[in-house]
Design a protein around this motif. Structure first.
Motif, short mmCIF file in Angstrom:
data_model
loop_
_atom_site.label_atom_id
_atom_site.label_comp_id
_atom_site.label_asym_id
_atom_site.label_seq_id
_atom_site.Cartn_x
_atom_site.Cartn_y
_atom_site.Cartn_z
N LEU A 41 20.88 4.57 -27.88
CA LEU A 41 21.51 5.73 -28.54
C LEU A 41 20.82 6.01 -29.88
CD1 LEU A 41 23.82 7.67 -27.94
CD2 LEU A 41 25.34 6.18 -29.20
N PHE A 42 20.47 4.94 -30.59
CA PHE A 42 19.78 5.05 -31.89
C PHE A 42 18.42 5.73 -31.72
CE2 PHE A 42 17.42 2.73 -35.43
CZ PHE A 42 17.90 3.56 -36.42
N SER A 43 17.67 5.31 -30.68
CA SER A 43 16.33 5.89 -30.46
C SER A 43 16.43 7.37 -30.07
CB SER A 43 15.56 5.11 -29.39
OG SER A 43 16.08 5.35 -28.12
N THR A 44 17.44 7.71 -29.25
CA THR A 44 17.60 9.13 -28.87
C THR A 44 18.04 9.98 -30.06
OG1 THR A 44 19.78 8.54 -28.01
CG2 THR A 44 18.06 8.85 -26.40
N THR A 45 18.85 9.37 -30.94
CA THR A 45 19.30 10.10 -32.16
C THR A 45 18.11 10.36 -33.08
OG1 THR A 45 21.37 8.87 -31.98
CG2 THR A 45 21.02 10.08 -34.01
N TRP A 49 16.61 13.96 -34.08
CA TRP A 49 16.45 14.31 -35.50
C TRP A 49 15.02 14.80 -35.77
CZ3 TRP A 49 14.52 10.68 -39.60
CH2 TRP A 49 14.69 11.22 -40.89
N MET A 50 14.04 14.18 -35.07
CA MET A 50 12.65 14.54 -35.31
C MET A 50 12.21 15.77 -34.52
SD MET A 50 10.82 10.82 -35.37
CE MET A 50 10.77 9.84 -36.85
N THR A 51 12.69 15.92 -33.29
CA THR A 51 12.19 17.00 -32.42
C THR A 51 13.19 18.13 -32.20
OG1 THR A 51 12.95 15.85 -30.42
CG2 THR A 51 10.70 15.39 -31.15
N GLY A 52 14.48 17.84 -32.43
CA GLY A 52 15.49 18.88 -32.24
C GLY A 52 16.02 18.98 -30.82
N GLU A 53 15.68 18.01 -29.94
CA GLU A 53 16.25 18.02 -28.58
C GLU A 53 16.65 16.60 -28.16
OE1 GLU A 53 12.19 17.87 -25.96
OE2 GLU A 53 12.94 19.87 -26.48
N MET A 57 12.80 12.36 -22.22
CA MET A 57 11.59 12.48 -21.39
C MET A 57 10.36 12.88 -22.20
SD MET A 57 12.40 11.65 -18.34
CE MET A 57 11.12 12.30 -17.30
N ASN A 58 10.58 13.51 -23.35
CA ASN A 58 9.44 14.00 -24.14
C ASN A 58 9.47 13.48 -25.57
OD1 ASN A 58 8.52 15.68 -21.94
ND2 ASN A 58 10.24 17.03 -22.42
N MET A 59 9.51 12.18 -25.71
CA MET A 59 9.49 11.59 -27.05
C MET A 59 8.06 11.64 -27.58
SD MET A 59 11.99 8.31 -26.98
CE MET A 59 13.75 8.45 -26.83
N PRO A 64 10.87 6.16 -32.10
CA PRO A 64 11.90 6.13 -31.04
C PRO A 64 11.41 5.51 -29.73
CG PRO A 64 11.27 8.39 -31.53
CD PRO A 64 10.64 7.53 -32.58
N THR A 65 10.12 5.70 -29.38
CA THR A 65 9.63 5.12 -28.12
C THR A 65 9.60 3.58 -28.19
OG1 THR A 65 7.38 5.49 -28.90
CG2 THR A 65 8.24 7.06 -27.32
N VAL A 66 9.22 3.02 -29.33
CA VAL A 66 9.20 1.56 -29.49
C VAL A 66 10.63 1.01 -29.42
CG1 VAL A 66 8.74 -0.33 -31.13
CG2 VAL A 66 7.01 1.42 -30.73
N ILE A 67 11.58 1.69 -30.11
CA ILE A 67 12.98 1.24 -30.09
C ILE A 67 13.53 1.29 -28.66
CG2 ILE A 67 15.33 1.73 -30.90
CD1 ILE A 67 14.09 2.77 -33.51
N LEU A 68 13.20 2.37 -27.92
CA LEU A 68 13.66 2.51 -26.53
C LEU A 68 13.08 1.40 -25.65
CD1 LEU A 68 15.26 4.31 -24.50
CD2 LEU A 68 13.11 5.49 -24.04
N THR A 69 11.79 1.09 -25.84
CA THR A 69 11.13 0.02 -25.07
C THR A 69 11.83 -1.31 -25.31
OG1 THR A 69 9.03 1.18 -25.45
CG2 THR A 69 8.88 -1.02 -24.52
N LEU A 70 12.11 -1.62 -26.58
CA LEU A 70 12.77 -2.89 -26.93
C LEU A 70 14.19 -2.93 -26.38
CD1 LEU A 70 11.58 -3.35 -30.63
CD2 LEU A 70 10.65 -4.44 -28.59
#
Length: 316
Positions: A41-45, A49-53, A57-59, A64-70
């Motif tokens: 949830l933190f990585s998607t937030t 915040w950075m991309t506006g969506e 699928m399009n990080m 956020p991609t490193v946090i999601l991987t971990l």
């Protein structure tokens, strides 16, 4: 929300035994899974915040991609976030262990496959190599079957995440074969009522055919040809060589030998070790099980999927 429902739904199955070890396992499992879900949830937030969506699928950013991987690594029990898995499995009964090792891996693995094109490849390769080494090394000194299966799971997940960035279809094939092998192994352990290596050594007294079949399943888990377990390892090493990662392929193949050692040791225990206690009767009393039809199908699939490799590759 789906991941949280998945986590909360298995907690009652874990605490079904009313034992302090079961309560401890359920608590450890809940805390690790809740932490991983919070990180997702933190990585998607951060991504929103950075991309506006809100789509994952399009990080575009690295953080956020490193946090999601971990987070997904914690959910699956991939090294170095593997420490909860052996302890949790040791406190549960065999059926819950089976669900935890197979069904509970599907949702995080599906998320990993969906986002595989944008995950950090170097991080995945490092975690994959660490998982196969720790999965092999950790299982060497174990006598409890549930802990051995937990370390086996860690090693198999290492192979899956190694290839997920390069060929997600191979990771899916590996996952399917892992599900078949692990399910057959746990169902055989449930039928023989073996929770440690001592109990395993008298399994030939209960059902000799099943004890012989278990040796085939163990060889398949170790990845020996011509069993089904050899198929994903062979294809993954071939893919790694195509990507000019020869040294990594050698390290992965050598780390697979660690796992193979304790599978061979288990087969030796089943077939060539005299039991620590003497059976009073020539034939041990056998309990009727309802899984009579499922086990032979799974054992056959564990042993004989190599010839249909081209078909499996076409399906992927």
């Amino acid at each position: 929300m789906g991941l949280e429902i998945n986590t909360l739904a298995i907690i009652p199955l874990m605490t079904k035994m009313h034992h302090p070890r079961a309560a401890e396992s359920a608590t450890k499992y809940f805390l690790t899974q809740a932490t991983a879900s919070a990180l997702i949830l933190f990585s998607t937030t951060i991504n929103a915040w950075m991309t506006g969506e809100w789509t994952i699928m399009n990080m575009t950013n690295q953080i956020p991609t490193v946090i999601l991987t971990l987070a997904l690594a914690i959910k699956l029990g991939i090294a170095p976030f593997h420490l909860w898995l052996p302890d949790v499995l040791q406190g549960l009964n065999m059926l819950t262990c089976l669900i935890l090792s197979t069904w509970q891996k599907l949702a995080p693995m599906a998320l990993m496959m969906l986002t595989s094109h944008q995950l950090n490849t170097n991080l995945l390769i490092a975690m994959a190599l660490m998982s196969t080494i720790i999965g092999g090394w950790g299982g060497l000194n174990q006598t409890q079957m549930r802990k051995i299966m937990a370390y086996s799971s860690i090693a198999h997940l290492g192979w899956m995440i190694l290839v997920i960035s390069f060929a997600p279809s191979l990771a899916l094939l590996n996952l399917l074969i892992y599900l078949v092998l692990t399910s057959s192994m746990f169902l055989m352990l449930m039928t023989l009522n073996s929770t440690n290596t001592n109990k395993l050594s008298i399994s030939w007294l209960k059902t000799p055919t099943l004890a012989a079949s278990m040796m085939v399943a163990l060889m398949a888990l170790g990845g020996l040809p011509p069993t089904s377990g050899f198929l994903p390892k062979w294809l993954i090493l071939q893919e790694m060589t195509k990507q000019h990662l020869g040294a990594l392929s050698v390290l992965m193949a050598m780390s697979a030998l660690l796992s193979l050692f304790f599978y061979i040791r288990l087969s030796y225990t089943i077939s060539m070790t005299s039991p620590p206690n003497i059976s009073n009767s020539s034939l041990t009393w056998r309990k009727k099980k309802n899984l009579t039809y499922v086990i032979p199908i799974l054992i056959t699939m564990s042993a004989a999927m190599m010839p249909i490799t081209p078909t499996l590759l076409l399906l992927n």
